[in-house]
Motif scaffolding. Structure first.
Motif, PDB file in Angstrom:
ATOM      1  N   ILE A  60      35.133  34.253  45.563  1.00 26.74           N
ATOM      2  CA  ILE A  60      36.169  34.892  46.638  1.00 26.74           C
ATOM      3  C   ILE A  60      35.641  35.671  47.119  1.00 26.74           C
ATOM      4  N   LYS A  61      35.510  35.948  48.726  1.00 28.29           N
ATOM      5  CA  LYS A  61      34.366  37.209  48.880  1.00 28.29           C
ATOM      6  C   LYS A  61      35.155  38.717  48.960  1.00 28.29           C
ATOM      7  N   ASN A  62      34.202  39.216  48.972  1.00 32.04           N
ATOM      8  CA  ASN A  62      34.355  40.596  48.480  1.00 32.04           C
ATOM      9  C   ASN A  62      35.725  40.846  49.738  1.00 32.04           C
ATOM     10  N   ASN A  63      35.811  40.926  50.968  1.00 33.89           N
ATOM     11  CA  ASN A  63      36.714  41.534  51.924  1.00 33.89           C
ATOM     12  C   ASN A  63      38.068  40.413  52.233  1.00 33.89           C
ATOM     13  N   ALA A  64      37.730  39.678  51.110  1.00 30.94           N
ATOM     14  CA  ALA A  64      38.965  38.273  51.348  1.00 30.94           C
ATOM     15  C   ALA A  64      40.312  39.710  50.951  1.00 30.94           C
ATOM     16  N   THR A  65      40.688  41.020  49.896  1.00 33.55           N
ATOM     17  CA  THR A  65      41.588  41.284  50.734  1.00 33.55           C
ATOM     18  C   THR A  65      41.069  43.415  50.468  1.00 33.55           C
ATOM     19  N   PRO A  66      41.777  44.055  51.345  1.00 35.56           N
ATOM     20  CA  PRO A  66      41.169  45.460  51.241  1.00 35.56           C
ATOM     21  C   PRO A  66      41.115  46.131  49.407  1.00 35.56           C
ATOM     22  N   GLU A  67      42.156  45.578  49.243  1.00 35.53           N
ATOM     23  CA  GLU A  67      41.909  46.348  47.361  1.00 35.53           C
ATOM     24  C   GLU A  67      41.051  45.510  47.190  1.00 35.53           C
ATOM     25  N   LEU A  68      40.588  44.908  47.299  1.00 32.82           N
ATOM     26  CA  LEU A  68      39.331  43.162  46.375  1.00 32.82           C
ATOM     27  C   LEU A  68      38.312  44.417  47.006  1.00 32.82           C
ATOM     28  N   ASN A  69      37.835  44.711  47.982  1.00 29.07           N
ATOM     29  CA  ASN A  69      36.600  44.902  48.875  1.00 29.07           C
ATOM     30  C   ASN A  69      36.482  46.623  48.047  1.00 29.07           C
ATOM     31  N   MET A  70      37.982  47.368  47.824  1.00 27.02           N
ATOM     32  CA  MET A  70      37.753  48.760  47.460  1.00 27.02           C
ATOM     33  C   MET A  70      37.739  48.924  45.628  1.00 27.02           C
ATOM     34  N   ILE A  71      38.292  47.546  45.028  1.00 24.11           N
ATOM     35  CA  ILE A  71      37.920  47.350  43.622  1.00 24.11           C
ATOM     36  C   ILE A  71      35.777  46.843  43.331  1.00 24.11           C
ATOM     37  N   MET A 122      40.754  44.712  37.015  1.00 21.47           N
ATOM     38  CA  MET A 122      41.529  45.175  38.139  1.00 21.47           C
ATOM     39  C   MET A 122      41.310  43.709  39.125  1.00 21.47           C
ATOM     40  N   GLU A 123      40.049  43.761  39.120  1.00 21.04           N
ATOM     41  CA  GLU A 123      39.316  42.661  40.105  1.00 21.04           C
ATOM     42  C   GLU A 123      39.702  41.834  39.304  1.00 21.04           C
ATOM     43  N   ARG A 124      40.005  40.736  38.768  1.00 20.21           N
ATOM     44  CA  ARG A 124      40.195  39.588  38.049  1.00 20.21           C
ATOM     45  C   ARG A 124      41.992  39.758  38.540  1.00 20.21           C
ATOM     46  N   ARG A 125      42.359  40.421  38.063  1.00 18.34           N
ATOM     47  CA  ARG A 125      43.677  40.513  38.792  1.00 18.34           C
ATOM     48  C   ARG A 125      44.344  40.155  40.283  1.00 18.34           C
ATOM     49  N   GLU A 126      43.392  41.026  40.669  1.00 20.50           N
ATOM     50  CA  GLU A 126      43.561  40.505  42.128  1.00 20.50           C
ATOM     51  C   GLU A 126      42.962  39.427  42.979  1.00 20.50           C
ATOM     52  N   ILE A 127      41.818  38.756  42.319  1.00 23.15           N
ATOM     53  CA  ILE A 127      41.670  37.623  42.450  1.00 23.15           C
ATOM     54  C   ILE A 127      42.822  36.141  42.370  1.00 23.15           C
ATOM     55  N   GLN A 128      43.114  36.859  41.051  1.00 23.23           N
ATOM     56  CA  GLN A 128      44.690  35.795  40.701  1.00 23.23           C
ATOM     57  C   GLN A 128      45.363  35.723  41.303  1.00 23.23           C
ATOM     58  N   LYS A 129      45.457  37.296  42.113  1.00 23.51           N
ATOM     59  CA  LYS A 129      46.588  37.290  43.079  1.00 23.51           C
ATOM     60  C   LYS A 129      46.377  36.440  45.058  1.00 23.51           C
ATOM     61  N   ILE A 130      45.217  36.856  44.797  1.00 24.58           N
ATOM     62  CA  ILE A 130      44.622  35.918  45.878  1.00 24.58           C
ATOM     63  C   ILE A 130      44.713  34.486  45.886  1.00 24.58           C
ATOM     64  N   THR A 142      47.257  29.311  46.698  1.00 29.22           N
ATOM     65  CA  THR A 142      48.084  28.046  45.889  1.00 29.22           C
ATOM     66  C   THR A 142      49.197  27.676  46.772  1.00 29.22           C
ATOM     67  N   ASP A 143      50.073  28.734  46.796  1.00 32.12           N
ATOM     68  CA  ASP A 143      51.414  28.854  47.221  1.00 32.12           C
ATOM     69  C   ASP A 143      51.425  27.675  48.725  1.00 32.12           C
ATOM     70  N   THR A 144      50.045  28.508  49.389  1.00 28.69           N
ATOM     71  CA  THR A 144      49.870  28.150  50.878  1.00 28.69           C
ATOM     72  C   THR A 144      49.281  26.331  50.723  1.00 28.69           C
ATOM     73  N   LEU A 145      48.777  25.827  49.516  1.00 28.31           N
ATOM     74  CA  LEU A 145      48.103  24.804  49.512  1.00 28.31           C
ATOM     75  C   LEU A 145      49.679  23.534  48.892  1.00 28.31           C
ATOM     76  N   ARG A 146      50.896  24.453  47.859  1.00 28.75           N
ATOM     77  CA  ARG A 146      51.597  23.472  47.656  1.00 28.75           C
ATOM     78  C   ARG A 146      52.863  22.893  48.953  1.00 28.75           C
ATOM     79  N   GLY A 147      52.507  23.625  50.067  1.00 29.84           N
ATOM     80  CA  GLY A 147      53.979  22.904  51.077  1.00 29.84           C
ATOM     81  C   GLY A 147      52.990  21.794  51.908  1.00 29.84           C
TER      82      GLY A 147
END
Length: 798
Positions: free
Chosen positions: A147-158, A245-253, A258-263
């Motif tokens: 997962i990239k650092n800039n995948a989300t602002p939250e992950l980047n900050m963490i 916190m990083e692990r929870r953010e990655i799981q969220k991403i 996965t929700d996108t893939l499901r369609g």
């Protein structure tokens, strides 16, 4: 559609063909398709499968860049993602991304090569080329699947905070460690390390109470403990919280991804079905290149005409042993539907039958087969085979009973859309009865209109095939001279088992063989003798044909060389003539000027006698200077002929051409003579003894001459002697001289042209040739080149 027996694929080794195709697949996507290969009677399906494989074979042969890796089976990940609330891990999404990248590469390739590979392009119909998912994955994941650092602002900050805390921890801990090391509280070679996911420092066990902190571990000897000092305890706790916190953010991403893939699951299933199909077709194409497979011509009518058919497994095995495989030619049609193959044991009958069975089955499974592209195939609805020992212990059936059960099935169900294969037809019981039953079964199968191939040793089946419409004999060719199989199928005649000849070669006594012949009967022995004679003559004439083809090739090459040489000579001749004309014109102009000048000077001197005389002399001198040089004729001294008997060592002269020679030996009325380095044999009556003194004088008069100009004779000599129009008494000296010169010049073949007429000149010529020692033999010329009007003469070696 019926296939018999159930284990047919194992019997014809088609299961091994499947294994070889599996080896060429790059993933389970392709191997799953290999497992689904089935025999088909749908001619349009077979044609489509062959076209697809042929196009991919051409693609591989062209060397064009095509995706060759990451044909990944993502179906387990799709099944996992189907459940709401679940998510795929980073490594699983990385696999999906690699598969999608390969899929996009295949789609792009076929879109840009639609004209070259139209049948493969048609497969794109099952792909929805929507690249939203791969862009979504690439937006949050790097090329290594993280997962990239800039995948989300939250992950980047963490992650930034985590880097800061880790640096602070290292600085504080390194300060404490340096102090402890200076006080001798740590081992000499120690360094900061990680234990239980927390940064710790090694401390000698006896000093552990000197430092406040938490002990996480100790060394194997117990002399060192790994402590987390109290000063860094809070920092380590902070880092631990940031990791969670990083692990929870990655799981969220990953959950959102996965929700996108499901369609896209339905589209992905079809797309990766396409990717598996491409991997499968490529594997078939690779296998075709390996065995030299081609796409034959498919006919709707029942006709099978194969050129240079080869058993793929046998050929691969022989290649490893660096041995060649002898291909076979097979031809069946509505007039010759059933081929009865006979011949000696180990002569290739069973291999031929299995080759045809395997290739026909491969063809109807949509595989390219090792035959020439001009070969013709057709499709059958039913495929029956009876090969090998089928003894059934459970049902207490003997081998012969098992064969009869198969024959019952064949005769009940065979029809015009059936092809069958029976190896060693009728064996397994008493030959007299087995042959009779086999004959009845063969008649019944012939009535059904089925196509098939059977192998047998029974003479009654060979005779039935030779006189029955729909049946045709085939023989495995045999080298009669060396008693070795040639592994070549010849359709149209039966083959002999060569039982007596093979027995004699092995060393069975003549008494046993004579007894066996008596038991078999004179008629059967004579029949086998006839087959033996036919095979021997076939081999002889085939060898002659090969030799004639070689001679024709050499002749055509010589003709080409002659044409090239003639063209060069003609060009050279034109150049010489043109050059001569130019020189002649220049000479003529010069002469005319000379004459004109002479006339002018005579006029100027007013016809003065002395001046005119001098001018005439000058003109005559010019005339002499432009005259061509005359050849100097060699003076040939008369050689004195002496009387007396010719003996070895004497010098002699040939009466008809004047050649000087020395006698080496005398044999009755023939003398062996030496002419320089050449030796020859001539009749004594053609020689005359000469004086050795005169010979020396002649040698002095003609410096360094052997008395026989070989080069000149070779240039002037013609291998054709035309006797047409000659009288009988004129023939002998002409023919004798012609043969002698040809022999001395090392010729091998000469031609004497005498015409046909009443045959008088021909008979005279051949009677003379019979008594000439240099002649090895003679015969009529080829019909197209003169026939009986020309005699070909073969000379002995010098």
């Amino acid at each position: 559609m019926k296939i018999y027996p159930a284990n047919l694929e194992q019997k014809i080794n088609f299961d091994k063909i499947k294994d070889l195709i599996k080896e060429s697949c790059t993933s389970t996507l392709g191997t799953d398709f290999v497992q689904k290969i089935t025999f088909s009677k749908d001619i349009r399906l077979i044609q489509r499968l062959l076209d697809q494989t042929e196009e991919f074979r051409q693609l591989l042969a062209s060397g064009e860049m095509f995706p060759s890796s990451n044909f990944i089976n993502i179906h387990p990940y799709l099944d996992k993602a189907r459940v709401e609330g679940t998510f795929l891990y980073e490594d699983e999404f990385h696999e999906v991304r690699l598969g999608l990248t390969t899929l996009a590469g295949c789609v792009d390739f076929f879109k840009s090569h639609e004209e070259e590979y139209p049948h493969l392009f048609e497969l794109l119909g099952m792909v929805n080329d929507d690249r939203t998912l791969i862009r979504a994955i690439e937006r949050v994941m790097d090329e290594k699947g993280k997962i990239k650092n800039n995948a989300t602002p939250e992950l980047n900050m963490i992650r930034n905070q985590l880097i800061y805390e880790e640096n602070r921890l290292r600085k504080v801990l390194e300060g404490i460690f340096r102090t402890a090391k200076a006080q001798g509280l740590t081992p000499d070679d120690a360094a900061i390390t990680i234990r239980g996911g927390r940064m710790v420092m090694p401390v000698l066990a006896e000093y552990k109470r000197r430092i406040k902190g938490f002990i996480h571990d100790e060394s194997a000897t117990g002399q060192t403990v790994f402590m987390e000092p109290a000063e860094v305890l809070d920092i380590n706790n902070e880092i631990k919280d940031l990791i969670y916190m990083e692990r929870r953010e990655i799981q969220k991403i990953l959950t959102l991804l996965t929700d996108t893939l499901r369609g896209f699951i339905p589209d992905l299933k079809r797309a990766f079905h396409f990717l598996g199909l491409i991997d499968f077709i490529r594997a078939k194409a690779k296998f075709a290149l390996k065995i030299g497979g081609n796409k034959p011509i498919i006919e709707k009518q029942k006709i099978l005409n194969w050129e240079n058919a080869r058993h793929p497994l046998l050929e691969l095995s022989l290649k490893l042993q660096k041995k060649p495989l002898v291909p076979i030619n097979v031809s069946l049609d509505h007039n010759r539907r059933i081929l009865v193959i006979s011949g000696p044991n180990a002569g290739g009958k069973s291999v031929t039958l299995k080759t045809v069975a395997l290739l026909q089955y491969m063809f109807q499974c949509g595989l390219l087969i090792p035959v020439e592209p001009s070969s013709t195939c057709c499709v059958f609805d039913q495929f029956f085979i009876d090969i090998g020992d089928e003894q059934n212990l459970e049902n207490d059936l003997s081998t012969y009973s098992s064969h009869l059960m198969n024959m019952k099935y064949f005769t009940l169900l065979a029809n015009k859309r059936t092809i069958f294969f029976i190896d060693e037809f009728g064996t397994g019981t008493e030959p007299q009865f087995g042959g009779a039953i086999a004959e009845g079964i063969l008649i019944e199968l012939n009535k059904s209109g089925a196509f098939g191939i059977v192998t047998t040793h029974y003479g009654n089946l060979k005779q039935l095939a030779s006189k029955s419409h729909g049946l045709v004999n085939g023989a495995m060719r045999y080298d009669v001279e060396h008693l070795e199989p040639l592994y070549q199928l010849e359709i149209g005649k039966p083959g002999s088992s060569f039982a007596f000849e093979i027995a004699r070669k092995i060393g069975i006594s003549d008494e046993i063989i004579l007894h066996a012949k008596a038991q078999v009967g004179e008629t059967r022995v004579n029949y086998d003798k006839l087959l033996l004679k036919l095979e021997s003559e076939k081999n002889k004439y085939q060898q002659l044909l090969v030799e004639n083809e070689k001679k024709e090739h050499i002749l055509s090459r010589r003709m080409e060389e002659y044409k090239d040489l003639k063209a060069i000579l003609d060009t050279k001749k034109k150049e010489i003539i043109n050059e001569a004309k130019i020189q002649a014109n220049a000479l003529l102009e010069e002469t005319n000027k000379k004459i004109e000048n002479t006339i002018r000077e005579i006029k100027e001197h007013k016809a003065d006698k002395e001046a005119t005389k001098q001018l005439r002399k000058s003109l005559e001198s010019h005339k002499t200077s432009i005259q061509p040089e005359k050849r100097k004729e060699k003076k040939v001294q008369e050689v004195k002929v002496i009387e007396g008997e010719i003996m070895p060592g004497d010098h002699v002269r040939l009466k008809d051409n004047g050649t000087i020679a020395e006698v080496i030996a005398i044999q009755q009325k023939t003398a062996e003579i030496s002419i320089g380095d050449l030796k020859s044999k001539v009749k004594i009556e053609r020689l005359e003894k000469i004086s050795a003194t005169a010979l020396k004088k002649e040698k002095k008069a003609i410096p360094r001459s052997t008395g026989y100009d070989t080069t000149g004779k070779m240039m002037d000599f013609s291998t054709n002697l035309d006797l047409r129009g000659k009288r009988g008494e004129e023939i002998l000296p002409l023919l004798q001289n012609f043969i002698d010169e040809g022999y001395m010049l090392g010729m091998k073949d000469l031609r004497v042209i005498h015409g046909k007429g009443d045959g008088i000149l021909r008979d005279l010529t051949r009677n003379m040739l019979r008594h000439m020692t240099m002649v090895r033999g003679f015969a009529d010329e080829h019909v197209e080149r003169g026939g009986a009007g020309v005699t070909l003469v073969a000379l002995k070696d010098n």
